[in-house]
Design a protein around this motif. Structure first.
Motif, PDB file in Angstrom:
ATOM      1  N   SER A  32       0.824  -1.210   0.000  1.00  0.00           N
ATOM      2  CA  SER A  32       0.000   0.000   0.000  1.00  0.00           C
ATOM      3  C   SER A  32       0.861   1.264   0.000  1.00  0.00           C
ATOM      4  O   SER A  32       1.742   1.437   0.856  1.00  0.00           O
ATOM      5  N   LYS A  33       0.617   2.158  -0.953  1.00  0.00           N
ATOM      6  CA  LYS A  33       1.321   3.449  -0.994  1.00  0.00           C
ATOM      7  C   LYS A  33       1.008   4.274   0.255  1.00  0.00           C
ATOM      8  O   LYS A  33       1.867   4.980   0.784  1.00  0.00           O
ATOM      9  N   VAL A  34      -0.231   4.167   0.694  1.00  0.00           N
ATOM     10  CA  VAL A  34      -0.660   4.932   1.875  1.00  0.00           C
ATOM     11  C   VAL A  34       0.187   4.560   3.092  1.00  0.00           C
ATOM     12  O   VAL A  34       0.593   5.422   3.874  1.00  0.00           O
ATOM     13  N   ILE A  46       3.741   6.119   2.740  1.00  0.00           N
ATOM     14  CA  ILE A  46       3.693   7.567   2.948  1.00  0.00           C
ATOM     15  C   ILE A  46       3.586   7.874   4.440  1.00  0.00           C
ATOM     16  O   ILE A  46       4.300   8.732   4.969  1.00  0.00           O
ATOM     17  N   ALA A  57      -4.927  15.291   5.529  1.00  0.00           N
ATOM     18  CA  ALA A  57      -3.834  15.664   4.621  1.00  0.00           C
ATOM     19  C   ALA A  57      -3.582  17.163   4.649  1.00  0.00           C
ATOM     20  O   ALA A  57      -2.434  17.625   4.609  1.00  0.00           O
ATOM     21  N   VAL A 111       3.537  14.844  -1.061  1.00  0.00           N
ATOM     22  CA  VAL A 111       3.204  13.588  -1.743  1.00  0.00           C
ATOM     23  C   VAL A 111       1.881  13.036  -1.185  1.00  0.00           C
ATOM     24  O   VAL A 111       1.017  12.556  -1.938  1.00  0.00           O
ATOM     25  N   ASN A 112       1.724  13.106   0.141  1.00  0.00           N
ATOM     26  CA  ASN A 112       0.500  12.620   0.775  1.00  0.00           C
ATOM     27  C   ASN A 112      -0.718  13.403   0.289  1.00  0.00           C
ATOM     28  O   ASN A 112      -1.770  12.824  -0.006  1.00  0.00           O
ATOM     29  N   ARG A 142      -1.049  14.986  -2.544  1.00  0.00           N
ATOM     30  CA  ARG A 142      -1.310  14.616  -3.940  1.00  0.00           C
ATOM     31  C   ARG A 142      -1.972  13.247  -4.028  1.00  0.00           C
ATOM     32  O   ARG A 142      -2.886  13.029  -4.822  1.00  0.00           O
ATOM     33  N   GLN A 143      -1.529  12.303  -3.187  1.00  0.00           N
ATOM     34  CA  GLN A 143      -2.095  10.958  -3.168  1.00  0.00           C
ATOM     35  C   GLN A 143      -3.579  11.003  -2.770  1.00  0.00           C
ATOM     36  O   GLN A 143      -4.415  10.312  -3.372  1.00  0.00           O
ATOM     37  N   LYS A 144      -3.914  11.834  -1.794  1.00  0.00           N
ATOM     38  CA  LYS A 144      -5.288  11.920  -1.335  1.00  0.00           C
ATOM     39  C   LYS A 144      -6.185  12.541  -2.399  1.00  0.00           C
ATOM     40  O   LYS A 144      -7.347  12.183  -2.543  1.00  0.00           O
ATOM     41  N   HIS A 145      -5.662  13.500  -3.154  1.00  0.00           N
ATOM     42  CA  HIS A 145      -6.440  14.118  -4.231  1.00  0.00           C
ATOM     43  C   HIS A 145      -6.607  13.165  -5.405  1.00  0.00           C
ATOM     44  O   HIS A 145      -7.595  13.222  -6.091  1.00  0.00           O
TER      45      HIS A 145
END
Length: 380
Positions: free
Chosen positions: A201-203, A206, A268, A374-375, A377-380
């Motif tokens: 998981s990327k999450v 991060i 975020a 980065v977090n 951007r990942q959430k968006h």
């Protein structure tokens, strides 16, 4: 009855978290006195802080597995007691090897109980970020109490340690009456749920990177805070303790504010604001040059760092619920980074001075800002 038991259990978690704040910050608060009495170098002091962080790392590996072998309550109480044993060892010896062992015990206690406290509060409250931030606020309450104890005891740092040992034992006696059910900590999952799917998981990565930066920054600043104030000649030791209280009062306010704001704003976005605030505050803290800007920087660090841990953990609550090992790994991985940084600062401080040693934290702050972006951007 079950709700009453759960409320009692939550009270135990909050009290233990408060005790944790006292003993961890008390070590930093009296470190100049311990260094002077035992003749410790900055390098050894940094290694002591690093070994303590190593305890967090080892606890992150062991904490999810031990309840399946010995039961969660017995494991919890036994590991919580390690901190009191560690403080007792520091009381009676200046032997470097034994001091390192003592710090390892306090780290094991903090890392394991921190794991259990977060997991139990998260499970009982349905991953509520507000409750997790309140748990961290309890740590801040303890951290405010620690410099007060040091200030009252003055040069008698042993009396300060004895005071915390009495407090810690009293809390452990209170915790004897708690009952940890499967809804609070599913031991059966801890026994057999060796699923490491969260590594994909990327999450998770991060969050692990963010917590690595945050925990290393916190370990360095809080471990060397009073030493920094005193050895830079900014203030006397008594005023340094008052500044430490002020910083942790700011942490307490920040954690209570984060608990309230987490209901209105996305994690975020909150983490981005906190990270920028930490960067600006640390600039003032290092380059202020006089007591007023350094004090403003210290308060700013307390306010903006306050809600980082609870907000980051709350942001990955679904992951923690799905994978029982994930919480342990979110202690293990940051623990590796926070093990190295205090030792590095101690080495640099011995080479130059404490201010230039602390400047190494700038590298962590830059990484913290990058991970936060980065977090977002990942959430968006």
């Amino acid at each position: 009855m079950k709700n009453r038991q759960n409320r009692y259990l939550l009270n135990c978690m909050y009290l233990n978290q408060t005790s944790m704040g006292i003993y961890l910050l008390l070590i930093g608060a009296v470190l100049p006195l311990i260094r002077a009495e035992y003749g410790l170098s900055y390098k050894l002091s940094g290694i002591m802080m690093g070994v303590q962080s190593c305890g967090y790392f080892l606890a992150g590996l062991a904490a999810p597995l031990l309840p399946g072998l010995f039961g969660i309550k017995k494991t919890y109480l036994a590991l919580a007691n390690l901190a009191m044993i560690g403080l007792g060892m520091i009381l009676f010896t200046g032997n470097p090897l034994l001091l390192l062992c003592a710090m390892l015990l306090t780290g094991l206690s903090k890392g394991s109980c921190g794991n259990y406290n977060n997991s139990i509060v998260s499970n009982l409250t349905g991953n509520d970020a507000s409750s997790l931030n309140f748990l961290q606020a309890c740590f801040a309450i303890g951290a405010c109490i620690a410099p007060l104890i040091a200030l009252i005891c003055g040069a008698s740092w042993r009396m300060a340690f004895l005071t915390e040992i009495v407090i810690g034992i009293a809390i452990l006696v209170y915790c004897l009456g708690m009952k940890i059910g499967k809804d609070a900590y599913p031991v059966s999952v801890s026994k057999s749920g060796m699923d490491f799917g969260f590594f994909r998981s990327k999450v998770f990565w991060i969050c692990a990177a963010f917590l690595s930066c945050y925990m290393a920054i916190e370990a360095c600043i809080m471990g060397f805070l009073v030493t920094y104030y005193v050895d830079t000649g900014l203030v006397s030791e008594g005023r340094a303790q008052m500044l430490s209280i002020l910083l942790w009062a700011a942490v307490l306010i920040g954690r209570l504010a984060s608990s309230a704001l987490s209901r209105k704003y996305r994690p975020a976005h909150m983490l981005l604001v906190m990270s920028v605030g930490v960067a600006v505050s640390f600039l003032l803290f290092i380059f202020g040059g006089s007591i007023i800007p350094v004090t403003i920087g210290s308060v700013g660090l307390g306010l903006f760092m306050a809600g980082m841990y609870g907000t980051a953990i709350g942001d990955v609550g679904d992951l923690l619920e799905k994978y029982s090992m994930s919480m342990g790994m979110l202690i293990v991985i940051p623990g590796l980074v926070s093990t190295l940084m205090p030792s590095l600062i101690g080495i640099l401080a011995d080479l130059w001075d404490i201010r230039r040693g602390m400047m190494a934290i700038f590298a962590l702050i830059i990484l913290l800002l990058a991970v936060t972006m980065v977090n977002l951007r990942q959430k968006h």
